[in-house]
Design an enzyme around this catalytic site. Structure first.
Site, PDB file in Angstrom:
ATOM      1  N   ARG A  36       0.810  -1.223   0.000  1.00  0.00           N
ATOM      2  CA  ARG A  36       0.000   0.000   0.000  1.00  0.00           C
ATOM      3  C   ARG A  36       0.842   1.270   0.000  1.00  0.00           C
ATOM      4  O   ARG A  36       0.311   2.378  -0.054  1.00  0.00           O
ATOM      5  CB  ARG A  36      -0.912   0.023   1.228  1.00  0.00           C
ATOM      6  CG  ARG A  36      -1.835  -1.165   1.315  1.00  0.00           C
ATOM      7  CD  ARG A  36      -2.609  -1.114   2.598  1.00  0.00           C
ATOM      8  NE  ARG A  36      -3.780  -0.282   2.445  1.00  0.00           N
ATOM      9  CZ  ARG A  36      -4.975  -0.725   2.130  1.00  0.00           C
ATOM     10  NH1 ARG A  36      -5.166  -2.012   1.939  1.00  0.00           N
ATOM     11  NH2 ARG A  36      -5.988   0.090   2.010  1.00  0.00           N
TER      12      ARG A  36
ATOM     13  N   TRP B 206       2.572   6.034   1.774  1.00  0.00           N
ATOM     14  CA  TRP B 206       2.662   6.505   0.402  1.00  0.00           C
ATOM     15  C   TRP B 206       2.313   7.990   0.499  1.00  0.00           C
ATOM     16  O   TRP B 206       1.176   8.350   0.802  1.00  0.00           O
ATOM     17  CB  TRP B 206       1.673   5.768  -0.490  1.00  0.00           C
ATOM     18  CG  TRP B 206       1.783   6.152  -1.933  1.00  0.00           C
ATOM     19  CD1 TRP B 206       2.614   5.599  -2.865  1.00  0.00           C
ATOM     20  CD2 TRP B 206       1.043   7.172  -2.611  1.00  0.00           C
ATOM     21  NE1 TRP B 206       2.445   6.220  -4.071  1.00  0.00           N
ATOM     22  CE2 TRP B 206       1.483   7.185  -3.948  1.00  0.00           C
ATOM     23  CE3 TRP B 206       0.064   8.081  -2.220  1.00  0.00           C
ATOM     24  CZ2 TRP B 206       0.973   8.066  -4.899  1.00  0.00           C
ATOM     25  CZ3 TRP B 206      -0.456   8.952  -3.165  1.00  0.00           C
ATOM     26  CH2 TRP B 206      -0.007   8.935  -4.493  1.00  0.00           C
TER      27      TRP B 206
ATOM     28  N   ASN C  86      -4.642   6.507   7.371  1.00  0.00           N
ATOM     29  CA  ASN C  86      -4.679   6.184   5.941  1.00  0.00           C
ATOM     30  C   ASN C  86      -5.791   7.017   5.332  1.00  0.00           C
ATOM     31  O   ASN C  86      -6.937   6.934   5.780  1.00  0.00           O
ATOM     32  CB  ASN C  86      -4.961   4.680   5.747  1.00  0.00           C
ATOM     33  CG  ASN C  86      -5.275   4.344   4.302  1.00  0.00           C
ATOM     34  OD1 ASN C  86      -4.782   4.986   3.392  1.00  0.00           O
ATOM     35  ND2 ASN C  86      -6.091   3.334   4.107  1.00  0.00           N
ATOM     36  N   GLY C  87      -5.447   7.837   4.339  1.00  0.00           N
ATOM     37  CA  GLY C  87      -6.463   8.662   3.691  1.00  0.00           C
ATOM     38  C   GLY C  87      -5.995  10.088   3.543  1.00  0.00           C
ATOM     39  O   GLY C  87      -4.787  10.366   3.599  1.00  0.00           O
TER      40      GLY C  87
ATOM     41  N   GLU D  35      -1.753  -1.317 -22.514  1.00  0.00           N
ATOM     42  CA  GLU D  35      -1.194  -2.071 -21.388  1.00  0.00           C
ATOM     43  C   GLU D  35       0.329  -2.208 -21.529  1.00  0.00           C
ATOM     44  O   GLU D  35       1.067  -2.083 -20.553  1.00  0.00           O
ATOM     45  CB  GLU D  35      -1.875  -3.453 -21.310  1.00  0.00           C
ATOM     46  CG  GLU D  35      -1.333  -4.415 -20.279  1.00  0.00           C
ATOM     47  CD  GLU D  35      -1.461  -3.932 -18.831  1.00  0.00           C
ATOM     48  OE1 GLU D  35      -2.050  -2.865 -18.583  1.00  0.00           O
ATOM     49  OE2 GLU D  35      -0.929  -4.629 -17.950  1.00  0.00           O
TER      50      GLU D  35
ATOM     51  N   LYS E 269       2.868  -0.815 -18.792  1.00  0.00           N
ATOM     52  CA  LYS E 269       3.831  -1.706 -18.120  1.00  0.00           C
ATOM     53  C   LYS E 269       5.237  -1.142 -18.239  1.00  0.00           C
ATOM     54  O   LYS E 269       5.981  -1.086 -17.273  1.00  0.00           O
ATOM     55  CB  LYS E 269       3.824  -3.088 -18.760  1.00  0.00           C
ATOM     56  CG  LYS E 269       3.056  -4.255 -18.296  1.00  0.00           C
ATOM     57  CD  LYS E 269       2.619  -4.477 -16.929  1.00  0.00           C
ATOM     58  CE  LYS E 269       1.793  -3.420 -16.286  1.00  0.00           C
ATOM     59  NZ  LYS E 269       0.482  -3.804 -15.837  1.00  0.00           N
TER      60      LYS E 269
HETATM   61  C1  F6R Z   1      -0.567  -1.194 -13.303  1.00  0.00           C
HETATM   62  C2  F6R Z   1      -1.389  -1.416 -12.132  1.00  0.00           C
HETATM   63  C3  F6R Z   1      -2.398  -0.375 -11.795  1.00  0.00           C
HETATM   64  C4  F6R Z   1      -3.675  -1.037 -11.250  1.00  0.00           C
HETATM   65  C5  F6R Z   1      -4.676   0.034 -10.772  1.00  0.00           C
HETATM   66  C6  F6R Z   1      -5.975  -0.569 -10.309  1.00  0.00           C
HETATM   67  O1  F6R Z   1       0.306  -2.258 -13.503  1.00  0.00           O
HETATM   68  O2  F6R Z   1      -1.256  -2.381 -11.452  1.00  0.00           O
HETATM   69  O3  F6R Z   1      -2.677   0.453 -12.867  1.00  0.00           O
HETATM   70  O4  F6R Z   1      -4.234  -1.817 -12.250  1.00  0.00           O
HETATM   71  O5  F6R Z   1      -4.107   0.772  -9.738  1.00  0.00           O
HETATM   72  O6  F6R Z   1      -5.777  -1.428  -9.255  1.00  0.00           O
HETATM   73  P1  F6R Z   1      -6.858  -2.489  -8.828  1.00  0.00           P
HETATM   74  O7  F6R Z   1      -6.952  -3.482  -9.921  1.00  0.00           O
HETATM   75  O8  F6R Z   1      -6.321  -3.070  -7.567  1.00  0.00           O
HETATM   76  O9  F6R Z   1      -8.147  -1.747  -8.633  1.00  0.00           O
END
Ligand code: F6R
Length: 610
Positions: free
Chosen positions: A27, A74, A98-99, A482, A486
């Site tokens: 996180r 973060w 958190n927030g 994508e 990546k």
């Molecule tokens: C990119 C990546 C992010 C997640 C995005 C959504 O590799 O992992 O772009 O896809 O933060 O995350 P989820 O799927 O957990 O809602």
């Protein structure tokens, strides 16, 4: 983002909290800290950088403390530094958050006028300073917490220790996730259940507006107005996935290699003989016959999976399908959402993405049915949905999503088939034809893995270029997006994905002999047009890395390099196969450039702030 965790019991609390933080590092990982109460003193250690940097400070805590809270950060307000790391503390309180506190500037300037001083640049510190001020006035911990809670705006989950009450942890929840783990003679809290799933028997998910007092033997819960809330424990039925790298250098590489197994497992989970398992696919829990349109919401890679699914969803269901970035959708007017008729599908690996969660709530208010495609059971998105398709892809730890993406494509595709059969736009013969092709998918995914070997030469030739373009047509267009995502997130190379047909509307101006272009060219319905686009790039001296059939002589002639990818006669399955080479390409370029592949800078695995 950020992860918070706490423990009260009879064991070494700092040890337990540190282990909890290891689970939550996905996180955020720019700084971390722990606070404990021991011998009537509030003890605090924090450090900048990865959690491992905090480890050297743990010996400064006595081994006898039985209550502790921790945080992995973060950064939102203020740079990653020791001063800005949590917990933040005053004489009486230590607090993890958190927030985001949206009205922190207003509260901070009021407190400064009253003579209070701040050590950090964070929004969080105003909470603990306000808490101290109200405690000094009211002489009541609970009173001060309740009053502080009522002043805060934004999204926040808080864990609080009070020096004068070493037997209790106090929790507050608004917007950000928070869950209590009930053990026997000990209790836990965390941003998610992974921190205690193996030791606590029950989870108690706090709702927005609730706050709690947790001792080792008791849990009390109140709503925003101070009314007692009945506790509803959920039994934890948790099979921990392996968090081991199994000899791979990075989690990302391990997760790329897990894809054949994930695809095979999905087939086992969602197919029964010549039928789709509509129960496991989440179709049965929906009032399917009422649905007149589908709206998909997600972020990042999950959004791209949603975008891809539009190609086959429209085709199979004959319904209009809308795909939105959750961060945009949540603020759109609900006219597009029809009460009882719109099905909103939220796609999320973590199940905790703040914008996706907010989109679900937005759609619920408009009376829509909600389905989610999720990898984490008990996550907020899973619990908020009318129906959940649990992907069961196993834990994804590398920040860059790989196996979750291909799993999302397959899950959405199988769901689309089962749903279409339910509403009558697909018959049993159609399902059986699809299942026949599906049965050979694991073999093809396995052979797609073979491109790994040959990719090193390509990586050596191209890894120093500062810019990349990715292009594709039809279902290969989302895969181009994508591929670019990546590459940029783990190698920090600037990369953009485009629909091939869009090239000549602007981006082709970028093409010259210094621009590598990854051209996705499977032998699908769009192949001839894709080849024409590649010719146009070639004419402008672009450096072309083709992804397609390595026996394809046209592709070989036009491209500077070709990454081999098996070819199949199904758009969704082909998309899965085309994805694997672009994952390897990004991974090995990042490794060659020496970046932190599993925990790239500025990112976190779960994005719990908007
Ligand atoms: C990119 C990546 C992010 C997640 C995005 C959504 O590799 O992992 O772009 O896809 O933060 O995350 P989820 O799927 O957990 O809602």
């Amino acid at each position: 983002m950020c992860g918070i965790v706490g423990y009260i019991g009879t064991k070494n609390a700092v040890d337990i909290v540190y282990k909890g933080l290891q689970q939550l590092e996905y996180r955020g990982y720019d700084s971390a800290g722990i606070a404990a109460i021991s011998g009537g003193e509030l003890l605090l250690e924090k450090e900048e950088g990865k959690l491992i940097n905090l480890e050297k400070h743990l010996s400064k805590f006595p081994t006898t403390q039985e209550i502790a809270i921790g945080h992995t950060r973060w950064a939102t307000h203020g740079k990653p530094s020791r001063e800005n790391a949590h917990p933040h503390a005053t004489e009486m309180f230590a607090l993890v958050h958190n927030g985001i506190i949206e009205n922190y500037e207003e509260i901070k300037s009021e407190l400064i006028k009253e003579g209070y001083r701040f050590q950090s640049e964070t929004d969080t510190e105003v909470i603990v300073v306000l808490l101290q001020k109200l405690y000094d006035e009211l002489k009541s911990i609970e009173g001060a917490i309740a009053k502080t809670f009522s002043r805060l705006e934004g999204a926040f989950s808080l864990g609080i220790l009070a020096k004068d009450d070493p037997e209790s942890m106090y929790l507050v929840k608004q917007g950000s996730p928070l869950v209590i783990g009930r053990g026997s003679g000990e209790n836990y809290f965390g941003s998610d259940i992974t921190t205690f799933a193996e030791v606590a028997k029950y989870a108690i998910f706090l709702n927005d507006g609730e706050w709690a007092k947790v001792t080792k033997d008791s849990i009390e819960l109140w709503d925003h107005d101070g009314n007692a809330v009945k506790i509803k424990p959920t039994p934890i039925n948790w099979t921990p996935g392996s968090a081991d790298k199994h000899g791979y250098r990075h989690y990302m590489l391990k997760e790329i290699h897990e894809q054949p197994a994930v695809i095979s497992k999905a087939i086992t989970n969602f197919v029964e003989g010549n039928q789709l398992n509509s129960e496991a696919l989440g179709v049965n829990a929906l009032a399917c016959e009422k649905i007149t349109n589908i709206s998909i919401v997600a972020c990042g890679t999950a959004y791209i999976a949603g975008m891809l699914s539009k190609y086959f969803l429209e085709d199979l269901t004959s319904l209009p399908v809308n795909v939105d970035l959750a961060s945009e959708f949540r603020y759109r007017k609900p006219h597009m959402l029809k009460e009882g008729k719109t099905l909103v599908i939220a796609v999320s690996q973590s199940g905790e993405t703040a914008d996706t969660l907010a989109s679900i709530k937005h759609a619920k208010e408009a009376g829509c049915q909600i389905m989610s495609v999720c990898n984490v059971a008990y996550s907020s998105i899973d619990r908020e949905s009318d129906s959940t398709l649990l992907m069961q892809a196993g834990p994804e730890i590398g920040v860059a999503s790989t196996k979750a993406f291909t799993s999302q494509i397959l899950c959405l595709y199988l769901w689309a088939n089962a749903f279409s059969q339910r509403i009558g736009t697909l018959d049993q013969i159609g399902v059986e034809k699809m299942l026949e092709k599906l049965s050979s998918l694991p073999v093809h995914v396995n052979s797609a893995m073979n491109c790994e070997e040959g990719i090193h030469d390509i990586v050596n030739r191209f890894y120093e270029f500062p810019n990349f373009l990715y292009v594709g047509r039809g279902p290969s267009y989302p895969i181009a997006l994508e591929g670019a995502l990546k590459l940029k997130e783990i190698s920090y190379i600037h990369a953009e994905g485009y629909a091939s047909g869009e090239l000549k509307h602007g981006p082709i101006a970028l093409v010259d002999k210094h621009m590598p272009i990854v051209a996705l060219a499977p032998k699908d319905d769009y192949y001839d047009k894709t080849i024409s686009n590649i010719e146009e790039i070639k004419a402008r001296e672009g450096l072309i890395i083709g992804v397609g059939d390595d026996q394809d002589q046209t592709l070989k002639r036009l491209c500077d390099a070709v990454i081999a990818c098996p070819q199949v006669d199904n758009a969704a399955f082909q998309a899965i196969l085309t994805t694997i080479p672009i994952q390897f390409l990004a991974y090995y370029i990042a490794v060659k450039r020496g970046t932190d592949v599993d925990q790239p800078r500025n990112l976190a695995k779960s994005v719990t702030v908007e």
